[in-house]
Design a protein around this motif. Structure first.
Motif, mmCIF file in Angstrom:
data_model
loop_
_atom_site.group_PDB
_atom_site.id
_atom_site.type_symbol
_atom_site.label_atom_id
_atom_site.label_comp_id
_atom_site.label_asym_id
_atom_site.label_seq_id
_atom_site.Cartn_x
_atom_site.Cartn_y
_atom_site.Cartn_z
ATOM 1 N N ASN A 148 -6.916 14.646 58.779
ATOM 2 C CA ASN A 148 -7.628 13.656 59.585
ATOM 3 C C ASN A 148 -8.521 14.374 60.619
ATOM 4 O O ASN A 148 -8.197 14.451 61.796
ATOM 5 C CB ASN A 148 -6.600 12.755 60.278
ATOM 6 C CG ASN A 148 -7.263 11.610 61.004
ATOM 7 O OD1 ASN A 148 -8.452 11.357 60.834
ATOM 8 N ND2 ASN A 148 -6.494 10.931 61.827
ATOM 9 N N ASN A 149 -9.648 14.922 60.120
ATOM 10 C CA ASN A 149 -10.468 15.742 61.024
ATOM 11 C C ASN A 149 -11.909 15.224 61.146
ATOM 12 O O ASN A 149 -12.816 15.959 61.533
ATOM 13 C CB ASN A 149 -10.466 17.212 60.554
ATOM 14 C CG ASN A 149 -11.178 17.397 59.224
ATOM 15 O OD1 ASN A 149 -11.499 16.429 58.540
ATOM 16 N ND2 ASN A 149 -11.422 18.643 58.871
ATOM 17 N N ALA A 150 -12.113 13.944 60.821
ATOM 18 C CA ALA A 150 -13.474 13.397 60.829
ATOM 19 C C ALA A 150 -14.130 13.519 62.216
ATOM 20 O O ALA A 150 -15.310 13.863 62.326
ATOM 21 C CB ALA A 150 -13.447 11.939 60.389
ATOM 22 N N VAL A 151 -13.356 13.269 63.257
ATOM 23 C CA VAL A 151 -13.896 13.343 64.621
ATOM 24 C C VAL A 151 -14.276 14.783 64.963
ATOM 25 O O VAL A 151 -15.353 15.042 65.500
ATOM 26 C CB VAL A 151 -12.868 12.794 65.655
ATOM 27 C CG1 VAL A 151 -13.363 13.006 67.074
ATOM 28 C CG2 VAL A 151 -12.602 11.309 65.398
ATOM 29 N N THR A 152 -13.376 15.707 64.596
ATOM 30 C CA THR A 152 -13.642 17.127 64.851
ATOM 31 C C THR A 152 -14.909 17.574 64.127
ATOM 32 O O THR A 152 -15.772 18.221 64.714
ATOM 33 C CB THR A 152 -12.449 17.989 64.357
ATOM 34 O OG1 THR A 152 -11.245 17.462 64.911
ATOM 35 C CG2 THR A 152 -12.607 19.433 64.754
#
Ligand code: ZN
Length: 191
Positions: A160-164
């Motif tokens: 879950n790294n979409a924001v990063t």
């Protein structure tokens, strides 16, 4: 000490602030003071004079000046004293070279960010069970292992790294534009 009147002094630019930050972080507070004093004086100066203005011991100022000159922040001119035969050094801030230092620092940061972004974009799976191990897998690795953890057999899940990834992309883009603008300014100057 330097007089409090600095009528002719130009307001310090954002890039000079950045240079000060680099000097402080790399060489320490005292080195920043020496460099700042050199800028304030605004002309060639001997180490004894500089030490007096900065309120520091001359041996410390000399040590700092050599360190700063190794990294291109200051430069010196050597003159032989006719009477004593000794060399006298005149120091000044290497203002022509400072923009290049800044650009190369930005490029270093940019490369690190791009590496990080590449990692985040490539290693997009992790184990749902032993994810505390922080091992991550590329799409190809995950596919080869039938989307199962090679260690415990549990299902692999997308990271879950979409924001990063989004913020890294924005940072990379902003920094790339900044480097481009800096280089344009530097190499088109006077043409
Ligand atoms: Zn596992």
């Amino acid at each position: 000490m330097v007089s409090g009147k600095n009528m002719g002094e130009k307001p310090r630019s954002a890039s000079m602030e950045a240079i000060m930050g680099i000097i402080k972080n790399t060489f320490g507070e005292t080195s920043k003071l020496v460099f700042e004093t050199l800028l304030k004086i605004g002309r060639e100066v001997q180490d004894e004079d500089l030490a007096m203005h900065a309120g520091l011991h001359v041996s410390e100022v000399r040590r700092i000046l050599y360190k700063l000159s190794e990294h291109g922040f200051v430069t010196s001119r050597r003159v032989r004293d006719r009477e004593t035969g000794y060399y006298i050094y005149f120091w000044r801030a290497n203002t022509e070279y400072l923009p290049q230092i800044l650009i190369s620092r930005k490029k270093t940061v940019l490369n690190k960010l791009m590496e990080r972004l590449k990692y985040e974009e490539t290693y997009i799976f992790q184990c749902s069970s032993c994810s505390s191990e922080k091992e991550r897998f590329s799409f190809d690795d995950a596919m080869i292992n039938d989307f199962k953890c090679p260690r415990c057999g549990a299902q692999l899940e997308p990271v879950n790294n979409a924001v990063t990834v989004k913020s890294l992309r924005e940072l990379v883009e902003r920094l790339r534009r900044s480097v481009e603008a800096d280089e344009k300014r530097l190499y088109n100057r006077g043409s």
